[in-house]
Design a protein around this motif. Structure first.
Motif, PDB file in Angstrom:
ATOM      1  N   GLU A  20     -31.607  26.183 -44.469  1.00 38.34           N
ATOM      2  CA  GLU A  20     -32.930  25.614 -44.776  1.00 38.34           C
ATOM      3  C   GLU A  20     -33.579  25.071 -43.513  1.00 38.34           C
ATOM      4  O   GLU A  20     -34.757  25.323 -43.239  1.00 38.34           O
ATOM      5  CB  GLU A  20     -32.828  24.495 -45.828  1.00 38.34           C
ATOM      6  CG  GLU A  20     -32.368  24.937 -47.212  1.00 38.34           C
ATOM      7  CD  GLU A  20     -30.852  25.008 -47.333  1.00 38.34           C
ATOM      8  OE1 GLU A  20     -30.147  24.783 -46.311  1.00 38.34           O
ATOM      9  OE2 GLU A  20     -30.360  25.310 -48.436  1.00 38.34           O
ATOM     10  N   MET A  21     -32.799  24.297 -42.759  1.00 33.87           N
ATOM     11  CA  MET A  21     -33.315  23.729 -41.514  1.00 33.87           C
ATOM     12  C   MET A  21     -33.711  24.844 -40.554  1.00 33.87           C
ATOM     13  O   MET A  21     -34.792  24.830 -39.963  1.00 33.87           O
ATOM     14  CB  MET A  21     -32.235  22.828 -40.895  1.00 33.87           C
ATOM     15  CG  MET A  21     -32.602  22.137 -39.602  1.00 33.87           C
ATOM     16  SD  MET A  21     -32.265  23.146 -38.129  1.00 33.87           S
ATOM     17  CE  MET A  21     -30.478  23.007 -38.016  1.00 33.87           C
ATOM     18  N   GLU A  22     -32.835  25.849 -40.417  1.00 36.47           N
ATOM     19  CA  GLU A  22     -33.104  26.911 -39.448  1.00 36.47           C
ATOM     20  C   GLU A  22     -34.337  27.724 -39.818  1.00 36.47           C
ATOM     21  O   GLU A  22     -35.127  28.102 -38.947  1.00 36.47           O
ATOM     22  CB  GLU A  22     -31.877  27.815 -39.303  1.00 36.47           C
ATOM     23  CG  GLU A  22     -30.701  27.030 -38.695  1.00 36.47           C
ATOM     24  CD  GLU A  22     -29.648  27.902 -38.038  1.00 36.47           C
ATOM     25  OE1 GLU A  22     -29.568  29.103 -38.392  1.00 36.47           O
ATOM     26  OE2 GLU A  22     -28.908  27.375 -37.188  1.00 36.47           O
ATOM     27  N   ALA A  23     -34.519  27.980 -41.117  1.00 36.82           N
ATOM     28  CA  ALA A  23     -35.680  28.762 -41.556  1.00 36.82           C
ATOM     29  C   ALA A  23     -36.980  28.004 -41.280  1.00 36.82           C
ATOM     30  O   ALA A  23     -37.966  28.575 -40.791  1.00 36.82           O
ATOM     31  CB  ALA A  23     -35.569  29.081 -43.048  1.00 36.82           C
ATOM     32  N   LYS A  24     -36.963  26.726 -41.564  1.00 41.50           N
ATOM     33  CA  LYS A  24     -38.167  25.925 -41.342  1.00 41.50           C
ATOM     34  C   LYS A  24     -38.494  25.858 -39.831  1.00 41.50           C
ATOM     35  O   LYS A  24     -39.652  25.985 -39.431  1.00 41.50           O
ATOM     36  CB  LYS A  24     -37.954  24.513 -41.917  1.00 41.50           C
ATOM     37  CG  LYS A  24     -39.089  23.540 -41.738  1.00 41.50           C
ATOM     38  CD  LYS A  24     -40.420  24.055 -42.294  1.00 41.50           C
ATOM     39  CE  LYS A  24     -40.434  24.084 -43.820  1.00 41.50           C
ATOM     40  NZ  LYS A  24     -41.726  24.646 -44.333  1.00 41.50           N
ATOM     41  N   LYS A  55     -41.764  27.650 -35.200  1.00 45.26           N
ATOM     42  CA  LYS A  55     -41.518  28.010 -33.789  1.00 45.26           C
ATOM     43  C   LYS A  55     -40.971  26.830 -32.982  1.00 45.26           C
ATOM     44  O   LYS A  55     -41.395  26.568 -31.850  1.00 45.26           O
ATOM     45  CB  LYS A  55     -42.774  28.580 -33.137  1.00 45.26           C
ATOM     46  CG  LYS A  55     -43.182  29.912 -33.768  1.00 45.26           C
ATOM     47  CD  LYS A  55     -44.368  30.525 -33.079  1.00 45.26           C
ATOM     48  CE  LYS A  55     -44.691  31.874 -33.734  1.00 45.26           C
ATOM     49  NZ  LYS A  55     -46.012  32.362 -33.407  1.00 45.26           N
ATOM     50  N   ILE A  56     -40.070  26.108 -33.602  1.00 46.29           N
ATOM     51  CA  ILE A  56     -39.403  25.008 -32.905  1.00 46.29           C
ATOM     52  C   ILE A  56     -37.891  25.195 -33.030  1.00 46.29           C
ATOM     53  O   ILE A  56     -37.431  26.117 -33.715  1.00 46.29           O
ATOM     54  CB  ILE A  56     -39.783  23.632 -33.501  1.00 46.29           C
ATOM     55  CG1 ILE A  56     -39.352  23.574 -34.978  1.00 46.29           C
ATOM     56  CG2 ILE A  56     -41.270  23.372 -33.355  1.00 46.29           C
ATOM     57  CD1 ILE A  56     -39.455  22.196 -35.591  1.00 46.29           C
ATOM     58  N   THR A  57     -37.130  24.344 -32.361  1.00 47.42           N
ATOM     59  CA  THR A  57     -35.678  24.348 -32.509  1.00 47.42           C
ATOM     60  C   THR A  57     -35.169  22.925 -32.552  1.00 47.42           C
ATOM     61  O   THR A  57     -35.802  22.012 -32.008  1.00 47.42           O
ATOM     62  CB  THR A  57     -34.977  25.070 -31.327  1.00 47.42           C
ATOM     63  OG1 THR A  57     -35.596  24.662 -30.113  1.00 47.42           O
ATOM     64  CG2 THR A  57     -35.050  26.577 -31.449  1.00 47.42           C
ATOM     65  N   PRO A  58     -34.010  22.743 -33.201  1.00 48.09           N
ATOM     66  CA  PRO A  58     -33.352  21.438 -33.078  1.00 48.09           C
ATOM     67  C   PRO A  58     -32.787  21.379 -31.664  1.00 48.09           C
ATOM     68  O   PRO A  58     -31.998  22.233 -31.289  1.00 48.09           O
ATOM     69  CB  PRO A  58     -32.242  21.503 -34.124  1.00 48.09           C
ATOM     70  CG  PRO A  58     -31.960  22.956 -34.316  1.00 48.09           C
ATOM     71  CD  PRO A  58     -33.211  23.706 -33.967  1.00 48.09           C
ATOM     72  N   ARG A  59     -33.215  20.405 -30.853  1.00 45.66           N
ATOM     73  CA  ARG A  59     -32.753  20.367 -29.461  1.00 45.66           C
ATOM     74  C   ARG A  59     -31.345  19.814 -29.366  1.00 45.66           C
ATOM     75  O   ARG A  59     -30.504  20.362 -28.662  1.00 45.66           O
ATOM     76  CB  ARG A  59     -33.708  19.522 -28.590  1.00 45.66           C
ATOM     77  CG  ARG A  59     -35.139  20.022 -28.567  1.00 45.66           C
ATOM     78  CD  ARG A  59     -35.227  21.521 -28.355  1.00 45.66           C
ATOM     79  NE  ARG A  59     -34.565  21.952 -27.146  1.00 45.66           N
ATOM     80  CZ  ARG A  59     -34.059  23.166 -26.947  1.00 45.66           C
ATOM     81  NH1 ARG A  59     -34.090  24.075 -27.903  1.00 45.66           N
ATOM     82  NH2 ARG A  59     -33.499  23.481 -25.820  1.00 45.66           N
ATOM     83  N   CYS A  60     -31.110  18.714 -30.053  1.00 47.19           N
ATOM     84  CA  CYS A  60     -29.767  18.146 -30.060  1.00 47.19           C
ATOM     85  C   CYS A  60     -29.708  16.981 -31.039  1.00 47.19           C
ATOM     86  O   CYS A  60     -30.743  16.488 -31.498  1.00 47.19           O
ATOM     87  CB  CYS A  60     -29.347  17.674 -28.662  1.00 47.19           C
ATOM     88  SG  CYS A  60     -30.299  16.295 -28.023  1.00 47.19           S
ATOM     89  N   LYS A 112     -32.223  10.865 -45.708  1.00 53.37           N
ATOM     90  CA  LYS A 112     -32.284  12.109 -46.490  1.00 53.37           C
ATOM     91  C   LYS A 112     -32.674  13.268 -45.581  1.00 53.37           C
ATOM     92  O   LYS A 112     -33.643  13.171 -44.829  1.00 53.37           O
ATOM     93  CB  LYS A 112     -33.334  11.975 -47.600  1.00 53.37           C
ATOM     94  CG  LYS A 112     -32.828  11.289 -48.847  1.00 53.37           C
ATOM     95  CD  LYS A 112     -33.724  11.625 -50.044  1.00 53.37           C
ATOM     96  CE  LYS A 112     -33.023  11.398 -51.369  1.00 53.37           C
ATOM     97  NZ  LYS A 112     -32.583  10.009 -51.587  1.00 53.37           N
ATOM     98  N   CYS A 113     -31.952  14.365 -45.692  1.00 62.35           N
ATOM     99  CA  CYS A 113     -32.261  15.559 -44.910  1.00 62.35           C
ATOM    100  C   CYS A 113     -33.689  16.005 -45.213  1.00 62.35           C
ATOM    101  O   CYS A 113     -34.059  16.168 -46.375  1.00 62.35           O
ATOM    102  CB  CYS A 113     -31.278  16.675 -45.235  1.00 62.35           C
ATOM    103  SG  CYS A 113     -31.766  18.283 -44.567  1.00 62.35           S
ATOM    104  N   LEU A 114     -34.456  16.206 -44.174  1.00 61.36           N
ATOM    105  CA  LEU A 114     -35.856  16.586 -44.303  1.00 61.36           C
ATOM    106  C   LEU A 114     -36.013  17.939 -44.971  1.00 61.36           C
ATOM    107  O   LEU A 114     -37.042  18.231 -45.584  1.00 61.36           O
ATOM    108  CB  LEU A 114     -36.460  16.644 -42.891  1.00 61.36           C
ATOM    109  CG  LEU A 114     -37.949  16.532 -42.692  1.00 61.36           C
ATOM    110  CD1 LEU A 114     -38.437  15.169 -43.159  1.00 61.36           C
ATOM    111  CD2 LEU A 114     -38.278  16.714 -41.216  1.00 61.36           C
ATOM    112  N   PHE A 115     -34.996  18.767 -44.861  1.00 61.97           N
ATOM    113  CA  PHE A 115     -35.120  20.167 -45.277  1.00 61.97           C
ATOM    114  C   PHE A 115     -34.493  20.444 -46.638  1.00 61.97           C
ATOM    115  O   PHE A 115     -34.906  21.354 -47.341  1.00 61.97           O
ATOM    116  CB  PHE A 115     -34.498  21.076 -44.212  1.00 61.97           C
ATOM    117  CG  PHE A 115     -35.008  20.757 -42.829  1.00 61.97           C
ATOM    118  CD1 PHE A 115     -36.249  21.216 -42.418  1.00 61.97           C
ATOM    119  CD2 PHE A 115     -34.274  19.959 -41.960  1.00 61.97           C
ATOM    120  CE1 PHE A 115     -36.744  20.896 -41.154  1.00 61.97           C
ATOM    121  CE2 PHE A 115     -34.753  19.632 -40.701  1.00 61.97           C
ATOM    122  CZ  PHE A 115     -35.991  20.093 -40.288  1.00 61.97           C
ATOM    123  N   THR A 116     -33.462  19.622 -46.990  1.00 68.37           N
ATOM    124  CA  THR A 116     -32.773  19.872 -48.264  1.00 68.37           C
ATOM    125  C   THR A 116     -32.809  18.660 -49.185  1.00 68.37           C
ATOM    126  O   THR A 116     -32.499  18.780 -50.370  1.00 68.37           O
ATOM    127  CB  THR A 116     -31.287  20.203 -48.024  1.00 68.37           C
ATOM    128  OG1 THR A 116     -30.673  19.055 -47.401  1.00 68.37           O
ATOM    129  CG2 THR A 116     -31.125  21.432 -47.134  1.00 68.37           C
TER     130      THR A 116
END
Lengths: 502, 502
Positions: free
Chosen positions: A459-463, A468-473, A484-488
């Motif tokens: 879910e996180m990766e699809a969003k 057009k962003i990435t989780p940096r760290c 709460k997880c923003l994506f799930t």
């Protein structure tokens, strides 16, 4: 640096940031395209910055117990096959050597000699875990041989499709640290120690504030158990991964048979790490500090701290000015900044004063001093600081300037860091609402660094992909509460920094 | 170093010189074979010597006005075709990159992806005249741009059939200087200036006496008008070419279109030079000074000047000894030798004293000091010099040793040079009779360096080939009188040095 309405670099950062970046490199004479696809020529001013980076980092590596060594450029193809994720990560973009001789092609040119075809192709190293691991397997017999703490300064090749000077080139220069340990905890400690070394170097020498954190699963080094990185924010609010440190677990030890006899007499697989920074740091340096008049260099890494521009109209003036300049240069070089003599250049080329001045503005030298007969008669000169806009400072005597030069340089160094940190902090937000997150990263929004609760998964990766962003760290010094997880929507205590990235 | 009847290295120099050389490298832990044919791994002790060589040479290059830069590893195949002699010299032994991707081979392994075949193969640089020349062609427009004085530290690859660690390896590390000049004389001056730099480095830092001279036609760099070299003599009386400096005339300028507008407004071809030394110097260092107990290092290039070996039998002794050692180390490091702090290692590993001592003997550290409770009680210790045989010197107090350490190191440095020069001079003869010349180089004769009158041509070359020797160079500081060519009887005023060579 104000130059009235027109700036030395066109386009400006606001007009076209990527093109501004290329123009800064050209204007400062740092690098240029070569005749080989994706490879650049690093010109003397650019290479001198890299030499300063190397010298400082090398001292930090040695101070933490590491020794330099050198391993082959080539890796037998079969070595790459041994670690499944590693081959997946690197086989798609590598230079493959298949022959060792050229013969005439019968049309006045050359071709590879079919007779010289290698039994096993060789890969030009994209990174050296496999070939160094195979060597370590021979070095390690007993727990007494551990730890092994090695660094290599080298060139590597990754066949990148889209390249950009310093940030991503087919061949690049880097250092790669490789270490072997008897226990998991020691390897984990090493991984984080070198991350700390990188962060200290970035902040104290490059004046580039960074976030230390752990990469999410999708951003890990191929073959690593955990990858840590330092992440900086450029002036266009995009993130730049500036260095990585990998805890490799026993993955490469198993692939390369790095085993040792433990104190208890057992044969065990060792634990390994690797860590690296590259000429990409020069790209980060450029994008962190430079302005619409060109490069701005933090003094600690500047090839010259002070450039002196002698001005004269005839031989008599020339003799007087050059004697003054030579004395000033000597006096400055007798001062220490950051433990080394202050670096002074005198530009006595026969060139118009304005043109000469602007060349050094564009090259980013921290302090410029123009000296002509009138200055000498007045008993001083007006040093110009590259980091400040507006006209040069007040008149100072040579004695006063020499006495304060090191502290001015330190003020510039600290000022650049503070300015970059302010820009980053202003562009950093905490978001716990998906809609807000989407707006923050909307195509036309300025973006920045967004801290958000998350769980690692599709879910996180699809969003992220959609935005057009990435989780940096996942920042190490973050202290998140349950959220709460923003994506799930799932409960989590983990936060990541999200951003557009280079 | 006497160790009674048995030496640390087997075989000895007298028994089998080539094998002795390999064993010294292994015993000193300088390098080892890698998993790639003809490529070695340079281990930390060997690499530290190379770093010292680099640091010193780099300072000498910069002091003579050169700047470092970096050019691509790869050379498009067509570039090699442009200079006829150059292609002849290098096409036969080069690594050719033909693909940029690997794919599964269907049998669990990998193979080069046929889809990724390059339109034009790339050569891994064997030397960079062609790619750097193409870059210089863009840099040079006017006489005002000249001279261009560039150096590059890099790895290069030559597909050698027979390799030997440091002396000849498929990949090696080196520096290559490349310069461009407006006039022939300036390029010739540069060529000889850099030869002088190499000779000064070899004699003053490596303690290795060299002969500066010009190569005969058959020994020239492919594409050069004149090649100069420094030639040293090893302990087996064979010559080693330790550095070369090439006057390239306008050959590469014409091949690469390096042209400039002269002061008079004419478009002219520039004049270029190139010059290089490599990790081969480490081989020369080993073979010049080492003995049957292993490596002997000239202090200026030794990674450690002094190694201290603490001796103790219990914790109480340990604390006392380590405190004394730590003070001694600090006091030594506060002293300068050759402009840098004295380099001290303390080996406190838990290892038998004898084994530890012999490791450092074999690694060639100039001064060893064993320190135990008895030494401390006696008020001093007995330093052992690596360059002297016999037992350690007299007892000295720590204060006296610290005060004299730098001058002892200089004495060792000078002593090594003198010893090498004496050996060379004793093995040097002047010969003006062909029969004598043949006897001097007869298969079982010890050989050495023979000065003889000659004319460059097939008679000389055929005789050399038959005797398995080569003309090393025509010495620059020779002052020959008119004489007769040893090979043709023709009148000549030229003398060359002939020798067996590496």
């Amino acid at each position: 640096m104000a130059k009235g309405p027109k700036n030395a670099i066109s386009p400006t950062r606001a007009e076209n940031y990527p093109e501004w970046y290329q123009q800064v490199i050209t204007a400062a004479d740092l690098a240029e395209d070569s005749d080989v696809r994706g490879c650049m020529v690093i010109k003397p001013w650019g290479y001198a910055i890299w030499e300063n980076i190397q010298r400082r980092l090398d001292a930090m590596f040695k101070a933490t117990g590491h020794e330099n060594a050198y391993f082959p450029l080539f890796i037998p193809m079969s070595f790459l096959e041994k670690e499944a994720e590693h081959v997946e990560g690197f086989a798609k973009e590598c230079a493959v050597v298949t022959h060792h001789k050229l013969v005439p092609d019968g049309e006045g040119g050359l071709r590879p000699d079919p007779e010289s075809k290698l039994d096993e192709p060789l890969i030009v190293r994209p990174t050296s875990e496999t070939i160094i691991g195979a060597t370590f397997a021979r070095w390690v017999q007993s727990y007494r041989d551990l730890p092994i703490l090695i660094n290599q300064w080298a060139n590597v090749v990754r066949w990148e499709l889209r390249t950009r000077k310093f940030l991503r080139t087919t061949e690049f220069l880097w250092q790669e640290g490789h270490t072997v340990h008897a226990a998991r905890e020691q390897a984990e400690d090493e991984t984080r120690l070198m991350l700390d070394v990188y962060a200290a170097f970035a902040e104290q020498h490059m004046a580039m504030p960074v976030i230390k954190g752990e990469k999410t699963a999708g951003e890990r080094f191929p073959g690593a158990v955990a990858t840590y990185s330092i992440e900086a924010m450029m002036q266009d609010r995009k993130a730049l991964q500036a260095g990585t440190s990998h805890f490799l677990g026993q993955n490469f030890a198993k692939a390369q048979e790095i085993m040792f006899q433990s104190e208890e007499g057992q044969r065990e697989y060792a634990w390994t790490t690797s860590w690296g920074v590259s000429t990409r740091l020069v790209g980060g340096l450029i994008m962190t500090h430079s302005d619409d008049d060109g490069l701005v260099l933090p003094p600690k890494l500047a090839p010259a701290h002070v450039v002196i521009l002698p001005m004269h109209r005839n031989d008599e003036e020339r003799d007087m000015v050059m004697e003054y300049v030579s004395n000033l240069k000597g006096a400055l070089e007798a001062q220490l900044y950051d433990g080394e003599p202050i670096r002074v250049r005198v530009d006595s080329r026969d060139l118009r004063g304005g043109e000469k001045k602007w060349q050094w503005v564009k090259k980013g030298v921290p302090i410029r001093i123009e000296i002509g007969p009138r200055d000498i008669a007045q008993g001083g000169f007006k040093p110009a600081r590259r980091d400040l806009s507006g006209p040069p400072q007040d008149l100072v005597s040579a004695e006063a300037f020499v006495a304060s030069a090191a502290s001015i340089l330190e003020e510039i160094q600290q000022g650049l860091f503070d300015r970059a940190a302010k820009l980053r902090d202003e562009a950093t937000v905490e978001i716990d609402d998906l809609k807000q997150f989407e707006e923050f990263f909307a195509a036309k929004a300025p973006g920045g660094l967004a801290y958000a609760y998350f769980t690692d998964g599709p879910e996180m990766e699809a969003k992220c992909k959609a935005l057009k962003i990435t989780p940096r760290c996942v920042p190490l010094d973050d202290d998140p509460q349950p959220g709460k997880c923003l994506f799930t929507g799932a409960e989590t205590t983990k936060r990541a920094v999200f951003a557009r990235a280079y």
